[in-house]
Design a protein around this motif. Structure first.
Motif, mmCIF file in Angstrom:
data_model
loop_
_atom_site.group_PDB
_atom_site.id
_atom_site.type_symbol
_atom_site.label_atom_id
_atom_site.label_comp_id
_atom_site.label_asym_id
_atom_site.label_seq_id
_atom_site.Cartn_x
_atom_site.Cartn_y
_atom_site.Cartn_z
ATOM 1 N N UNK A 1 0.871 -1.165 0.000
ATOM 2 C CA UNK A 1 0.000 0.000 0.000
ATOM 3 C C UNK A 1 0.915 1.223 0.000
ATOM 4 N N UNK A 2 0.387 2.412 0.202
ATOM 5 C CA UNK A 2 1.255 3.587 0.112
ATOM 6 C C UNK A 2 2.151 3.758 1.325
ATOM 7 N N UNK A 3 1.961 2.963 2.379
ATOM 8 C CA UNK A 3 2.756 3.076 3.600
ATOM 9 C C UNK A 3 3.829 1.998 3.731
ATOM 10 N N UNK A 4 3.529 0.789 3.269
ATOM 11 C CA UNK A 4 4.478 -0.320 3.390
ATOM 12 C C UNK A 4 4.417 -1.218 2.165
ATOM 13 N N UNK A 5 5.515 -1.942 1.945
ATOM 14 C CA UNK A 5 5.533 -3.037 0.985
ATOM 15 C C UNK A 5 6.143 -4.230 1.699
ATOM 16 N N UNK A 6 5.420 -5.338 1.684
ATOM 17 C CA UNK A 6 5.883 -6.574 2.305
ATOM 18 C C UNK A 6 6.381 -7.504 1.209
ATOM 19 N N UNK A 7 7.648 -7.839 1.283
ATOM 20 C CA UNK A 7 8.236 -8.819 0.384
ATOM 21 C C UNK A 7 8.352 -10.134 1.138
ATOM 22 N N UNK B 1 10.985 -11.613 2.179
ATOM 23 C CA UNK B 1 12.055 -11.641 3.181
ATOM 24 C C UNK B 1 12.250 -10.333 3.950
ATOM 25 N N UNK B 2 11.478 -9.281 3.590
ATOM 26 C CA UNK B 2 11.711 -7.979 4.215
ATOM 27 C C UNK B 2 10.463 -7.098 4.123
ATOM 28 N N UNK B 3 10.465 -6.109 4.994
ATOM 29 C CA UNK B 3 9.415 -5.101 5.037
ATOM 30 C C UNK B 3 10.040 -3.763 4.654
ATOM 31 N N UNK B 4 9.386 -3.026 3.778
ATOM 32 C CA UNK B 4 9.836 -1.688 3.411
ATOM 33 C C UNK B 4 8.780 -0.705 3.908
ATOM 34 N N UNK B 5 9.218 0.222 4.771
ATOM 35 C CA UNK B 5 8.329 1.256 5.287
ATOM 36 C C UNK B 5 8.607 2.522 4.474
ATOM 37 N N UNK B 6 7.590 2.999 3.786
ATOM 38 C CA UNK B 6 7.745 4.156 2.904
ATOM 39 C C UNK B 6 7.723 5.459 3.702
ATOM 40 N N UNK B 7 8.465 6.437 3.224
ATOM 41 C CA UNK B 7 8.571 7.769 3.824
ATOM 42 C C UNK B 7 8.906 7.682 5.315
ATOM 43 N N UNK B 8 9.925 6.901 5.624
ATOM 44 C CA UNK B 8 10.366 6.723 7.003
ATOM 45 C C UNK B 8 11.323 7.842 7.409
ATOM 46 N N UNK C 1 12.634 9.025 2.264
ATOM 47 C CA UNK C 1 13.474 7.837 2.302
ATOM 48 C C UNK C 1 12.747 6.672 2.940
ATOM 49 N N UNK C 2 12.897 5.512 2.346
ATOM 50 C CA UNK C 2 12.271 4.292 2.851
ATOM 51 C C UNK C 2 13.214 3.577 3.810
ATOM 52 N N UNK C 3 12.642 2.793 4.703
ATOM 53 C CA UNK C 3 13.424 1.967 5.613
ATOM 54 C C UNK C 3 13.116 0.516 5.294
ATOM 55 N N UNK C 4 14.165 -0.291 5.142
ATOM 56 C CA UNK C 4 14.021 -1.713 4.870
ATOM 57 C C UNK C 4 14.419 -2.492 6.109
ATOM 58 N N UNK D 1 4.156 1.909 12.972
ATOM 59 C CA UNK D 1 3.649 1.868 11.601
ATOM 60 C C UNK D 1 2.125 1.963 11.638
ATOM 61 N N UNK D 2 1.598 2.903 10.872
ATOM 62 C CA UNK D 2 0.154 3.018 10.707
ATOM 63 C C UNK D 2 -0.177 3.012 9.221
ATOM 64 N N UNK D 3 -1.437 2.728 8.949
ATOM 65 C CA UNK D 3 -1.926 2.703 7.568
ATOM 66 C C UNK D 3 -3.439 2.646 7.626
#
Length: 121
Positions: free
Chosen positions: A17-23, A25-32, A37-40, A99-101
């Protein structure tokens, strides 16, 4: 007939979604990071993951972006104070990660993180 996704491939997007991407093996938090900048975070680095009520946190302990009066760093979410729940991640480093969404997505992402970060349970 559609092909099944290979969730063992680290580049497979399990949820986004616009806040996170779940792969897988990892979580990417957008606009961290400020200003952008994203945080992985690898799931294996997550020590604990909790689904908590925003009401119990209190208004001053969260922030639209950054850190409020609690040791939690928040990614950018300009609707955070209207959310029902948040996910608190502990990676054994300071500060913890909040993390919120959209409220409909929160339980899905929480369950995915829990499953991926602790595959034994």
């Amino acid at each position: 007939m559609a092909d099944k996704q290979d969730f063992s491939d680290p580049n497979t997007n399990c949820f986004s979604n616009k806040y996170v991407t779940c792969y897988s093996d990892r979580l990417v938090i957008h606009q961290y990071y400020f200003p952008i900048g994203d945080k992985t975070i690898k799931y294996s680095d997550i020590h604990s993951c909790d689904l908590l009520s925003m009401k119990e946190l209190g208004f001053l302990n969260s922030k639209t972006w950054g850190m409020g009066l609690s040791p939690i760093w928040w990614h950018a979410d300009f609707h955070r104070h209207s959310r029902e729940h948040y996910i608190l991640l502990d990676t054994r480093s300071w500060p913890k990660i909040g993390v919120t969404m959209d409220d409909n997505d929160t339980p899905i992402v929480y369950k995915l993180i829990k499953e991926k970060s602790n595959p034994k349970n």
